[in-house]
Structures are given as structure tokens and as C-alpha cells.
Design a protein around this motif. Structure first.
Motif, PDB file in Angstrom:
ATOM      1  N   PHE A  61       0.834  -1.206   0.000  1.00 11.52           N
ATOM      2  CA  PHE A  61       0.000   0.000   0.000  1.00 11.52           C
ATOM      3  C   PHE A  61       0.867   1.255   0.000  1.00 11.52           C
ATOM      4  CE2 PHE A  61      -3.101  -3.067   1.335  1.00 11.52           C
ATOM      5  CZ  PHE A  61      -4.334  -2.549   0.946  1.00 11.52           C
ATOM      6  N   LEU A  62       0.458   2.241  -0.809  1.00  5.82           N
ATOM      7  CA  LEU A  62       1.075   3.564  -0.802  1.00  5.82           C
ATOM      8  C   LEU A  62       0.102   4.559  -0.174  1.00  5.82           C
ATOM      9  CD1 LEU A  62       2.694   3.881  -4.345  1.00  5.82           C
ATOM     10  CD2 LEU A  62       3.901   3.739  -2.157  1.00  5.82           C
ATOM     11  N   LYS A  63       0.629   5.494   0.614  1.00 11.54           N
ATOM     12  CA  LYS A  63      -0.220   6.521   1.219  1.00 11.54           C
ATOM     13  C   LYS A  63      -0.378   7.677   0.234  1.00 11.54           C
ATOM     14  CE  LYS A  63      -1.113   8.649   5.697  1.00 11.54           C
ATOM     15  NZ  LYS A  63      -1.765   9.844   5.174  1.00 11.54           N
ATOM     16  N   GLU A  64      -1.630   7.940  -0.128  1.00  5.37           N
ATOM     17  CA  GLU A  64      -1.948   9.044  -1.036  1.00  5.37           C
ATOM     18  C   GLU A  64      -2.930   9.966  -0.326  1.00  5.37           C
ATOM     19  OE1 GLU A  64      -3.500   7.027  -4.415  1.00  5.37           O
ATOM     20  OE2 GLU A  64      -1.529   6.403  -5.156  1.00  5.37           O
ATOM     21  N   GLY A  65      -2.393  10.992   0.329  1.00  4.78           N
ATOM     22  CA  GLY A  65      -3.239  11.859   1.149  1.00  4.78           C
ATOM     23  C   GLY A  65      -3.759  11.072   2.337  1.00  4.78           C
ATOM     24  N   PRO A  66      -5.066  11.094   2.582  1.00 10.36           N
ATOM     25  CA  PRO A  66      -5.613  10.357   3.728  1.00 10.36           C
ATOM     26  C   PRO A  66      -5.874   8.882   3.419  1.00 10.36           C
ATOM     27  CG  PRO A  66      -7.363  11.548   2.632  1.00 10.36           C
ATOM     28  CD  PRO A  66      -6.094  11.900   1.897  1.00 10.36           C
ATOM     29  N   THR A  67      -5.583   8.450   2.177  1.00  5.92           N
ATOM     30  CA  THR A  67      -5.954   7.103   1.734  1.00  5.92           C
ATOM     31  C   THR A  67      -4.722   6.254   1.452  1.00  5.92           C
ATOM     32  OG1 THR A  67      -7.937   8.023   0.707  1.00  5.92           O
ATOM     33  CG2 THR A  67      -7.300   5.807   0.040  1.00  5.92           C
ATOM     34  N   PHE A  68      -4.817   4.975   1.811  1.00  3.70           N
ATOM     35  CA  PHE A  68      -3.805   3.993   1.450  1.00  3.70           C
ATOM     36  C   PHE A  68      -4.314   3.218   0.235  1.00  3.70           C
ATOM     37  CE2 PHE A  68      -3.259   4.806   5.939  1.00  3.70           C
ATOM     38  CZ  PHE A  68      -1.886   4.942   6.079  1.00  3.70           C
ATOM     39  N   THR A  69      -3.466   3.127  -0.808  1.00  8.71           N
ATOM     40  CA  THR A  69      -3.894   2.511  -2.067  1.00  8.71           C
ATOM     41  C   THR A  69      -2.909   1.421  -2.477  1.00  8.71           C
ATOM     42  OG1 THR A  69      -4.888   4.591  -2.791  1.00  8.71           O
ATOM     43  CG2 THR A  69      -4.465   2.930  -4.485  1.00  8.71           C
TER      44      THR A  69
ATOM     45  N   ASN B  56      -6.507  -5.694 -13.875  1.00  7.14           N
ATOM     46  CA  ASN B  56      -5.934  -5.030 -12.708  1.00  7.14           C
ATOM     47  C   ASN B  56      -7.009  -4.748 -11.666  1.00  7.14           C
ATOM     48  OD1 ASN B  56      -2.898  -4.093 -13.057  1.00  7.14           O
ATOM     49  ND2 ASN B  56      -3.865  -3.995 -15.080  1.00  7.14           N
ATOM     50  N   GLU B  57      -6.597  -4.805 -10.407  1.00  8.23           N
ATOM     51  CA  GLU B  57      -7.485  -4.496  -9.289  1.00  8.23           C
ATOM     52  C   GLU B  57      -6.837  -3.406  -8.438  1.00  8.23           C
ATOM     53  OE1 GLU B  57     -10.428  -5.538  -8.892  1.00  8.23           O
ATOM     54  OE2 GLU B  57     -10.665  -7.647  -9.455  1.00  8.23           O
ATOM     55  N   THR B  58      -7.667  -2.564  -7.837  1.00 11.45           N
ATOM     56  CA  THR B  58      -7.198  -1.513  -6.936  1.00 11.45           C
ATOM     57  C   THR B  58      -7.935  -1.616  -5.610  1.00 11.45           C
ATOM     58  OG1 THR B  58      -6.708  -0.029  -8.778  1.00 11.45           O
ATOM     59  CG2 THR B  58      -6.946   0.979  -6.608  1.00 11.45           C
ATOM     60  N   VAL B  59      -7.198  -1.429  -4.525  1.00 16.79           N
ATOM     61  CA  VAL B  59      -7.769  -1.483  -3.184  1.00 16.79           C
ATOM     62  C   VAL B  59      -7.450  -0.168  -2.479  1.00 16.79           C
ATOM     63  CG1 VAL B  59      -7.771  -2.672  -0.962  1.00 16.79           C
ATOM     64  CG2 VAL B  59      -7.447  -3.977  -3.074  1.00 16.79           C
ATOM     65  N   LYS B  60      -8.449   0.413  -1.820  1.00 12.85           N
ATOM     66  CA  LYS B  60      -8.245   1.649  -1.065  1.00 12.85           C
ATOM     67  C   LYS B  60      -8.800   1.499   0.342  1.00 12.85           C
ATOM     68  CE  LYS B  60      -8.592   4.732  -5.093  1.00 12.85           C
ATOM     69  NZ  LYS B  60      -7.256   5.346  -5.013  1.00 12.85           N
ATOM     70  N   THR B  61      -8.114   2.081   1.305  1.00 13.88           N
ATOM     71  CA  THR B  61      -8.595   2.113   2.690  1.00 13.88           C
ATOM     72  C   THR B  61      -8.036   3.348   3.383  1.00 13.88           C
ATOM     73  OG1 THR B  61      -8.634   0.957   4.827  1.00 13.88           O
ATOM     74  CG2 THR B  61      -6.672   0.664   3.472  1.00 13.88           C
ATOM     75  N   GLU B  62      -8.757   3.842   4.353  1.00 12.60           N
ATOM     76  CA  GLU B  62      -8.286   4.997   5.120  1.00 12.60           C
ATOM     77  C   GLU B  62      -7.585   4.583   6.406  1.00 12.60           C
ATOM     78  OE1 GLU B  62     -11.599   7.504   5.834  1.00 12.60           O
ATOM     79  OE2 GLU B  62     -11.888   8.040   3.721  1.00 12.60           O
ATOM     80  N   PHE B  63      -7.527   3.273   6.657  1.00  9.81           N
ATOM     81  CA  PHE B  63      -6.992   2.798   7.936  1.00  9.81           C
ATOM     82  C   PHE B  63      -5.735   1.962   7.724  1.00  9.81           C
ATOM     83  CE2 PHE B  63     -11.617   3.140   8.205  1.00  9.81           C
ATOM     84  CZ  PHE B  63     -11.727   4.097   9.212  1.00  9.81           C
ATOM     85  N   TYR B  64      -4.629   2.409   8.313  1.00  9.33           N
ATOM     86  CA  TYR B  64      -3.365   1.691   8.173  1.00  9.33           C
ATOM     87  C   TYR B  64      -3.475   0.273   8.717  1.00  9.33           C
ATOM     88  CZ  TYR B  64       1.380   0.152   9.139  1.00  9.33           C
ATOM     89  OH  TYR B  64       2.532  -0.588   9.205  1.00  9.33           O
ATOM     90  N   GLU B  65      -4.216   0.090   9.821  1.00 12.02           N
ATOM     91  CA  GLU B  65      -4.322  -1.226  10.438  1.00 12.02           C
ATOM     92  C   GLU B  65      -4.867  -2.257   9.452  1.00 12.02           C
ATOM     93  OE1 GLU B  65      -5.505   1.560  11.669  1.00 12.02           O
ATOM     94  OE2 GLU B  65      -4.144   1.913  13.374  1.00 12.02           O
ATOM     95  N   GLU B  66      -5.742  -1.841   8.554  1.00  9.45           N
ATOM     96  CA  GLU B  66      -6.297  -2.775   7.575  1.00  9.45           C
ATOM     97  C   GLU B  66      -5.251  -3.220   6.559  1.00  9.45           C
ATOM     98  OE1 GLU B  66      -9.776  -1.261   5.730  1.00  9.45           O
ATOM     99  OE2 GLU B  66     -10.935  -1.143   7.601  1.00  9.45           O
TER     100      GLU B  66
END
Length: 414
Positions: free
Chosen positions: A47-55, A78-88
Motif C-alpha cells: 500500500f502507498l499513502k496518497e493523502g488520507p488514503t492507502f492505495t 488489474n485491481e485496486t484497493v483503497k482504505t483509510e486505515f493503516y491497520e487494515e
């Protein structure tokens, strides 16, 4: 007996990709519809941090090979996953499921699934086989079975969440199974009998349910009682029997249909190679006091499980994460020893297995299987320890015994 080889730590047993293959009757025509379900745990992608989102993003490839392993079809996306929580992003409990369907003639196929992380450029692949049926050949048949993580309702509509890994440890009250039954008989009732097998086909659990049958396609859901089953690998066997025929001609035939599906119970954060708790406790003899291990084995099951987990928790190099890397490495060595050093006894109990489990893969091995003036022997070199261990095959049947003292350095590693 196999030879020891250099291997990377703790890579034998860490799953990076799960996928399941299911055959269904197509909506029209002959052959089968193959559904491929792929589950990617978040902890296995970058995951890369892009602003408040991890992608995270990754590329998936499904390759279909015929019975001769010749490529006949391939799909890439291709698939993309986004989350706002690092723990996930580091959690094995969070994942993304992808699904693709293929219409194929009946027959045997090999399905290869590959995931390639678009950030790290690393990839991993796995292959499974499946026998697809021609559903036009029978008046009574069924699809493959899908294990469910969850079955919920929106009004009269059923919402299913598939279990791709086959591990039902998070479903202690039992789990639901979905399948389709194709009925072209005059029967209006289905009797479903299931049995759970483990070790030499011994039945350890069974159940029966009755379901109404319509003509043609029927969606069937039933619950399996897996409550309090110990860790291990299991087979769910199902027998489908149509009942209550309105046509006497159908009734003269004994229509039955059988299906089988493997599943497992493995605790999170523990290596999947652990399939027997008592054996896993015994295998700790190289790093734990024998009297303590004997005490833990004598406890009731729930207390035994808790004591085993606590024992490893004390040794966990990263106690704030679910994974215990030391435990993974230790039992991957046990698994390697069992595969490569088994003789008259399990590989982990042999002298070579003991040394491998305690010290890991040697830096170099000097083999002497055919020297004229000596019995077969091997020398394992551990440069970081400034030590070497000599094994001699006294019997000539591959039963190598350690002849080098080990106890002094072994005590320093405990």
C-alpha cells in the motif's frame, strides 16, 4: 532420504494467494460454467499513502490449461484497493475477492492464478485442477459446493459471502454451504446427508436436512456443524437423494449424487502446517522444557490451546502483530524436516531433523556417500556459529546419526 538444501527463512508456509474453483451448469447449452474466485489478503500487497488514503494495485492473471497442460485461454486484469486505515493494510482479516467465469466443455482442466504487485513488481502463482461435468448427461446432478463465510437476508433474497481459503476457524458455530441442484425428475423433495471425515476416512460428524425441490435449477443452502472440531484438515462428503416421485418410472431408479469438499481449521497467526495440536507441542522439545510441554499436553482442550498460544506469545519477536514470525519459521523447519529426513520415524525426530530445526539450513554441506574407506557421512557447516556437524550412516540404509557434540551450543540457542 532427501538431501538438505539452503532455503530462505519462513517462506514455506506463508499463504499469499487463495483461490477456489467451482463448476456449475450453464444457463444454456452443454458443458460447464467455471467460476474462479480469488482472495487477496491486504497484508500480502503493498500500500502507498496518497493523502488520507492507502492505495494498493495489482495485476491478476487466470490461465486455463487443458488436460495436457496446453494453454487454451487466459484473462488478465488489474485491481485496486483503497482504505483509510493503516491497520487494515497489514491485517490478514481484510481482503479483496475477485471472480471470473468461463464457459467450457466438460473435461479436466488446470487453472493457474498469478498475482503481480504493481508497486513491488513481485509475483506469485498457484495451480489447481478441476474436473468439469456435462450436466446434460443426467436427470439429476449438482454443482460443486461453496463454503460461505456469511449468509444474510435482504427480504427474501439471500446474500452470500464466499469462503475462499477453506479455513472455517472464524465460524465456531458452524458454517453454511451453497450448491445448485439440477432436477429433471418428478421428485419434489431432496434429502441431503453430510459426513465430516478426518484421518483414514473415519466419520467424526454427520447431519441430515430436507429441502423442497423445483424442476430444473435449485439453490440449496445447508449448515455444517463444525463446533469444537480441533485444528486440522477435513473432508466434507455430501450425498443428495431425490424423494417423493410423482412419476413411477423415476421412482424405479435409485438416483443419488455425491460431492466432496475439503476444509480446514487453522488458528489465525499460526502456520497452516500445524494440523495436530499435541504433535505441535511435542515438536517444541528443542526449544522448551520437556516437563512444561508434558504439563500443557495434559490440560483440557481449551486450556491446552490457551497455554500453547501463550507459550509462543512469549517468544514472539513482534508481539503487536497477529503474525508470529518465529513460530512460522520454527514450524516451517519442522515441515521441511518431515518432508526431507523421514526414515523409520518422523523427520523432525531424526538427528538431521533436530539439527535443521535448531540451527536452520546449513551454509554448506559436504557429502561422502561412496568413500571406500568409510561409511557414508555428511558434514554440515554453519559459518555464523563457527561449527560443523557430522552425520554418519552406520546402517547403510540412510539412517544418519549425529556424531558431533551439540549440547553446548544448543543450550545457548534455547
Amino acid at each position: 532420504m532427501a538431501q538438505v538444501e539452503t532455503r530462505k527463512p519462513a517462506e514455506l508456509d506463508i499463504p499469499n494467494i487463495y483461490f477456489d474453483l467451482l463448476g456449475f451448469a450453464p444457463d444454456s447449452g452443454s458443458g460447464s460454467r467455471l467460476d474462479v474466485y480469488i482472495q487477496i489478503p491486504y497484508e500480502n500487497i503493498f500500500f502507498l499513502k496518497e493523502g488520507p488514503t492507502f492505495t494498493a494495485s495489482y495485476e491478476l492473471t487466470i490461465s486455463l490449461l487443458d488436460s495436457n497442460k496446453k494453454l487454451i485461454k487466459e484473462k488478465l486484469w488489474n485491481e485496486t484497493v483503497k482504505t483509510e486505515f493503516y491497520e487494515e493494510t497489514i491485517s490478514p482479516k481484510h481482503y479483496k475477492i475477485s471472480q471470473q467465469s468461463f464457459l467450457l466443455p466438460s473435461g479436466k482442466y488446470f487453472i493457474r492464478v498469478q498475482i503481480r504487485d504493481n508497486q513491488t513488481k513481485k509475483s506469485i502463482s498457484a495451480t489447481k485442477s478441476i474436473e468439469l461435468r456435462n450436466y446434460n448427461d443426467s436427470k439429476f446432478s449438482a454443482s460443486d459446493m461453496m463454503i460461505l463465510n456469511k449468509l444474510t437476508y435482504e427480504g427474501e433474497k439471500k446474500i452470500i459471502s464466499p469462503n475462499i481459503s477453506g479455513n472455517v476457524v472464524d465460524l465456531p458455530g458452524g458454517f453454511y454451504v451453497f450448491l445448485e441442484v439440477y432436477n429433471y425428475l418428478s421428485a419434489d423433495t431432496l434429502q441431503l446427508d453430510y459426513e465430516i471425515f478426518k484421518d483414514e476416512r473415519k466419520v467424526i460428524r454427520s447431519g441430515t436436512s430436507i429441502h423442497p425441490l423445483q424442476t430444473t435449477k435449485n439453490a440449496i443452502f445447508f449448515k455444517v456443524n463444525s463446533n469444537e472440531l480441533p485444528i486440522g484438515e477435513y473432508i466434507l462428503n455430501v450425498i443428495l437423494s431425490p424423494k417423493n416421485f410423482s412419476n413411477s418410472t423415476d421412482e424405479n431408479f435409485r438416483f443419488k449424487y455425491s460431492l466432496a469438499k475439503p476444509f480446514s481449521i487453522h488458528w489465525r497467526g499460526m502456520p497452516t502446517s500445524i494440523v495436530d495440536l499435541d504433535a505441535a507441542i511435542d515438536q517444541m522439545i528443542y526449544i522448551e522444557d520437556a516437563a512444561e510441554l508434558k504439563r500443557i499436553k495434559s490440560l483440557p482442550l481449551n486450556e491446552k490451546v490457551a497455554a500453547f498460544k501463550e507459550l509462543w506469545k512469549k517468544k514472539d519477536p513482534t508481539p503487536n502483530t497477529e503474525r508470529n514470525e518465529l513460530m512460522e519459521e520454527y514450524y516451517s523447519r519442522v515441515e521441511y524436516a518431515n518432508k526431507n529426513f523421514k526414515h523409520y520415524i518422523d523427520g523432525w525426530k531424526t538427528d538431521m531433523g533436530m539439527v535443521f530445526i535448531i540451527f536452520g539450513s546449513p551454509n554448506n554441506v559436504d557429502r561422502h556417500p561412496f568413500d571406500i574407506d568409510s561409511k557414508p557421512y555428511e558434514v554440515w557447516y554453519y559459518y555464523q556459529l563457527n561449527r560443523q556437524f557430522v552425520f554418519v550412516d552406520e546402517s547403510g540404509f540412510g539412517d544418519y546419526k549425529l556424531v558431533t557434540p551439540i549440547w553446548d551450543i544448543w543450550q545457548r540457542t534455547r
